[in-house]
Every structure is written in structure tokens, then in C-alpha cells.
Design an enzyme around this catalytic site. Structure first.
Site, PDB file in Angstrom:
ATOM      1  N   ASP A   1       0.875  -1.178   0.000  1.00  0.00           N
ATOM      2  CA  ASP A   1       0.000   0.000   0.000  1.00  0.00           C
ATOM      3  C   ASP A   1       0.906   1.220   0.000  1.00  0.00           C
ATOM      4  O   ASP A   1       2.120   1.118   0.217  1.00  0.00           O
ATOM      5  CB  ASP A   1      -0.895  -0.012   1.260  1.00  0.00           C
ATOM      6  CG  ASP A   1      -1.828   1.200   1.325  1.00  0.00           C
ATOM      7  OD1 ASP A   1      -2.260   1.695   0.265  1.00  0.00           O
ATOM      8  OD2 ASP A   1      -2.123   1.668   2.442  1.00  0.00           O
ATOM      9  N   SER A   2       0.297   2.388  -0.190  1.00  0.00           N
ATOM     10  CA  SER A   2       1.074   3.629  -0.099  1.00  0.00           C
ATOM     11  C   SER A   2       1.538   3.878   1.337  1.00  0.00           C
ATOM     12  O   SER A   2       2.432   4.673   1.563  1.00  0.00           O
ATOM     13  CB  SER A   2       0.208   4.813  -0.539  1.00  0.00           C
ATOM     14  OG  SER A   2      -0.874   4.959   0.363  1.00  0.00           O
TER      15      SER A   2
ATOM     16  N   GLY B   1      -2.989   9.356  -3.536  1.00  0.00           N
ATOM     17  CA  GLY B   1      -4.309   9.824  -3.999  1.00  0.00           C
ATOM     18  C   GLY B   1      -4.331  10.800  -5.161  1.00  0.00           C
ATOM     19  O   GLY B   1      -5.177  10.704  -6.035  1.00  0.00           O
TER      20      GLY B   1
ATOM     21  N   CYS C   1      -4.409  -1.377  -1.932  1.00  0.00           N
ATOM     22  CA  CYS C   1      -4.558   0.065  -2.093  1.00  0.00           C
ATOM     23  C   CYS C   1      -5.488   0.286  -3.280  1.00  0.00           C
ATOM     24  O   CYS C   1      -5.192  -0.176  -4.398  1.00  0.00           O
ATOM     25  CB  CYS C   1      -3.178   0.659  -2.386  1.00  0.00           C
ATOM     26  SG  CYS C   1      -3.200   2.419  -2.779  1.00  0.00           S
ATOM     27  N   ASN C   2      -6.613   0.959  -3.037  1.00  0.00           N
ATOM     28  CA  ASN C   2      -7.560   1.198  -4.134  1.00  0.00           C
ATOM     29  C   ASN C   2      -6.942   2.069  -5.218  1.00  0.00           C
ATOM     30  O   ASN C   2      -7.179   1.872  -6.416  1.00  0.00           O
ATOM     31  CB  ASN C   2      -8.818   1.888  -3.599  1.00  0.00           C
ATOM     32  CG  ASN C   2      -9.565   1.017  -2.612  1.00  0.00           C
ATOM     33  OD1 ASN C   2      -9.106   0.801  -1.500  1.00  0.00           O
ATOM     34  ND2 ASN C   2     -10.697   0.497  -3.023  1.00  0.00           N
ATOM     35  N   THR C   3      -6.158   3.059  -4.787  1.00  0.00           N
ATOM     36  CA  THR C   3      -5.584   4.009  -5.745  1.00  0.00           C
ATOM     37  C   THR C   3      -4.569   3.308  -6.653  1.00  0.00           C
ATOM     38  O   THR C   3      -4.566   3.519  -7.875  1.00  0.00           O
ATOM     39  CB  THR C   3      -4.905   5.172  -4.991  1.00  0.00           C
ATOM     40  OG1 THR C   3      -5.776   5.609  -3.946  1.00  0.00           O
ATOM     41  CG2 THR C   3      -4.584   6.321  -5.903  1.00  0.00           C
TER      42      THR C   3
ATOM     43  N   GLU D   1      -1.782   7.921   8.952  1.00  0.00           N
ATOM     44  CA  GLU D   1      -0.318   7.812   8.979  1.00  0.00           C
ATOM     45  C   GLU D   1       0.259   8.419  10.257  1.00  0.00           C
ATOM     46  O   GLU D   1       1.274   7.971  10.757  1.00  0.00           O
ATOM     47  CB  GLU D   1       0.295   8.480   7.744  1.00  0.00           C
ATOM     48  CG  GLU D   1       0.041   7.736   6.439  1.00  0.00           C
ATOM     49  CD  GLU D   1       0.585   6.308   6.435  1.00  0.00           C
ATOM     50  OE1 GLU D   1       1.743   6.107   6.833  1.00  0.00           O
ATOM     51  OE2 GLU D   1      -0.161   5.384   6.044  1.00  0.00           O
TER      52      GLU D   1
ATOM     53  N   CYS E   1     -11.014   3.323   0.268  1.00  0.00           N
ATOM     54  CA  CYS E   1      -9.577   3.514   0.471  1.00  0.00           C
ATOM     55  C   CYS E   1      -9.212   2.693   1.688  1.00  0.00           C
ATOM     56  O   CYS E   1      -9.937   2.713   2.696  1.00  0.00           O
ATOM     57  CB  CYS E   1      -9.265   4.993   0.723  1.00  0.00           C
ATOM     58  SG  CYS E   1      -7.568   5.286   1.301  1.00  0.00           S
TER      59      CYS E   1
ATOM     60  N   HIS F   1      -7.038   2.949   3.901  1.00  0.00           N
ATOM     61  CA  HIS F   1      -6.733   3.657   5.151  1.00  0.00           C
ATOM     62  C   HIS F   1      -7.998   3.919   5.981  1.00  0.00           C
ATOM     63  O   HIS F   1      -7.933   4.022   7.206  1.00  0.00           O
ATOM     64  CB  HIS F   1      -6.083   5.028   4.862  1.00  0.00           C
ATOM     65  CG  HIS F   1      -4.614   4.964   4.556  1.00  0.00           C
ATOM     66  ND1 HIS F   1      -4.113   4.501   3.368  1.00  0.00           N
ATOM     67  CD2 HIS F   1      -3.535   5.328   5.302  1.00  0.00           C
ATOM     68  CE1 HIS F   1      -2.789   4.589   3.385  1.00  0.00           C
ATOM     69  NE2 HIS F   1      -2.412   5.087   4.549  1.00  0.00           N
TER      70      HIS F   1
HETATM   71  N1  DGL Z   1      -4.702   3.185   0.977  1.00  0.00           N
HETATM   72  C1  DGL Z   1      -4.793   3.887  -0.245  1.00  0.00           C
HETATM   73  C2  DGL Z   1      -6.003   3.562  -1.050  1.00  0.00           C
HETATM   74  O1  DGL Z   1      -6.608   2.539  -0.780  1.00  0.00           O
HETATM   75  C3  DGL Z   1      -4.030   5.058  -0.237  1.00  0.00           C
HETATM   76  C4  DGL Z   1      -4.400   6.375  -0.472  1.00  0.00           C
HETATM   77  C5  DGL Z   1      -3.305   7.384  -0.688  1.00  0.00           C
HETATM   78  O2  DGL Z   1      -2.123   7.062  -0.548  1.00  0.00           O
HETATM   79  O3  DGL Z   1      -3.707   8.474  -1.038  1.00  0.00           O
HETATM   80  O4  DGL Z   1      -6.392   4.236  -1.952  1.00  0.00           O
END
Ligand code: DGL
Length: 253
Positions: free
Chosen positions: A6-7, A39, A69-71, A148, A180, A182
Site C-alpha cells: 500500500d502507499s 491519492g 490500495c484502491n488508488t 499515517e 480507500c 486507510h
Molecule cells: N490506501 C490507499 C487507497 O486505498 C491510499 C491512499 C493514498 O495514498 O492516497 O487508496
């Protein structure tokens, strides 16, 4: 070994569900927190990060990679599948369909990043939903940064959550999709602000089940992790390791 990335720490909300149903596997979780948030970043940028992380996870022995991570799923999973074939990649699914089945008001709200909301995967899923269902969207502004920093409840978390969630509630949404990974870590302020009559949909359990099915089909279930105690998971961060450790401790200690 299962590689998950993930990010940042958000993907641990997915790892938690995976470990519940595959407790005897080995895991490496990579948080790209030196480059978080994803994002608002370009598709090319996220694809480059996804390649670098995939190379790292394969080097660690990953037999399958979960893009938690969805993004990153929206921006990069198609490229990863093409470039690393026959390696299997499991991505996040925008849980709009199950939400559409559950709504009573006919309005569902989606909280996600800007990158996810403009991704073709989300747009395709959205267009397949019954046209009688209204879908309202909002970026969870500041949510990733809160997680975070480990600020998961209290006045600051509530104020931040309220700003993005209120427009969805005001539009009549009785079902909120967390788009997302997070966001599930902000479940307490989300529940508090949404109130009792609103359902919150987290796609992580469905993604975990999908992973187990794919691993079963591919003969990838190894049961080679630590036989008892907590999950056999190595945590790796590209930046400060503290935020990842903090969220991990919250889940497992
Ligand atoms: N956890 C991410 C997601 O599911 C991260 C979002 C991000 O880094 O902006 O999209």
C-alpha cells in the site's frame, strides 16, 4: 509467501482480513510511506512505484501480490498483470455493488481518493449499478494523513471525517463504501458521525476471500508460516517505520 503493499499503513486493514482466513502463510507487507499519499499522484508515478515494490516483493519470494490500495489498483494493476504475467495480482474492488443491494434510501455514498474515483475500474463498476440507485462521492480529505500520524479518534479526527462524510449523509446516503484501505482505521469517528442507521461497507473481507480462492486454484497455499502466535509477517517501509508499526500494534497487540 504473500506480498502485500500500500502507499502506507492503510493496507494493514486488508492484511488483517487476509491473516484471519490464511493464518498459516508467510507475509511481507510493504508500506510505501516515503511516497504517501498516492491519492493525487499521476498514473505513471504510481505505476513506477508499483513496479519497484513488486520487484522488491518478488525478490523476497512472493508467489502472489496483493495490491492493498484502491488508488494503486486503479492506476497500476492492469500494467502489473501485463508486465509480470503469469504472476497473480489481487486488487481492491470498489464495493459499490454490495452497497447498492443493501441500501434502503436508494442513495449510497463512496469515500475514496481522487485517483480511485476517476479510475476506469470504479467508473465501470458504477455504471453497472441499477440506474435507480444514486451514488454520491467524496474524497476523504486528510483521512490518509490522519491514519499515517496515528490520529484515529478524538476531535481532530472527527472534524476531518465530518467534513467529507456530511455531504454524503446530507444527500441521503444510508450506506457508505470505504473506497480507500486507510479509511477503516477511522471507523470510530466514521460510525460516530454517520450514526446508527448507516451501514459502512469495507471491501477487505471480500478481497481476502477472493485471494484465498485464487491461491487455492493456483496451488499457492503453503501453510509455511509460524505455526502459532501472531501472523508471520515482515513489515517493510520505504520511509519512517514508526507509523506502520503503530497501526500494526493496534491490530495485533
Ligand atoms: N490506501 C490507499 C487507497 O486505498 C491510499 C491512499 C493514498 O495514498 O492516497 O487508496
Amino acid at each position: 509467501m504473500i506480498g502485500i503493499f500500500d502507499s502506507g499503513s492503510g493496507g494493514l486493514s486488508v492484511a488483517r482480513e487476509i491473516v484471519k482466513i490464511l493464518p498459516r502463510e508467510k507475509y511481507v507487507f510493504f508500506a510505501d510511506n516515503a511516497h504517501c499519499p498516492y491519492g493525487e499522484k499521476s498514473k505513471e508515478y504510481i505505476e513506477d512505484r508499483a513496479r519497484a515494490i513488486t520487484d522488491f516483493l518478488i525478490g523476497k519470494g512472493a508467489g502472489i501480490v496483493v495490491v492493498a490500495c484502491n488508488t494503486a489498483t486503479a492506476a497500476a494493476i492492469a500494467t502489473l498483470r501485463k508486465e509480470y504475467a503469469p504472476m497473480k495480482f489481487i486488487g481492491m474492488e470498489p464495493a459499490v455493488k454490495p452497497a447498492a443491494l443493501g441500501t434502503k434510501t436508494g442513495v449510497i455514498g463512496v469515500l475514496a481518493t481522487a485517483g480511485t474515483l476517476k479510475g476506469s475500474k470504479y467508473l465501470t463498476t458504477k455504471s453497472s449499478v441499477d440506474s435507480g440507485i444514486k451514488i454520491v462521492e467524496h474524497v476523504g480529505k486528510g483521512f490518509v494523513e490522519l491514519v499515517e500520524r496515528g490520529v484515529l479518534e478524538g476531535p481532530e479526527a472527527e472534524e476531518t471525517v465530518r467534513a467529507s462524510l456530511s455531504p454524503l449523509l446530507e444527500a441521503g446516503a444510508d450506506t457508505i463504501v470505504l473506497g480507500c484501505t486507510h479509511y477503516p482505521f477511522l471507523i470510530n469517528p466514521i460510525r460516530k458521525i454517520a450514526g446508527e442507521g448507516v451501514s459502512i461497507v469495507d471491501p477487505a473481507p471480500a478481497v481476502a476471500r477472493h485471494l484465498r480462492n485464487v491461491m487455492d486454484e493456483e496451488g499457492l497455499i503453503k501453510n509455511d508460516g509460524a505455526p502459532c502466535g501472531g501472523p508471520d509477517i515482515e513489515l517493510v517501509s520505504s520511509g519512517d517505520p514508526e507509523s506502520l508499526q503503530r497501526i500494526f500494534s493496534l491490530i495485533y497487540l
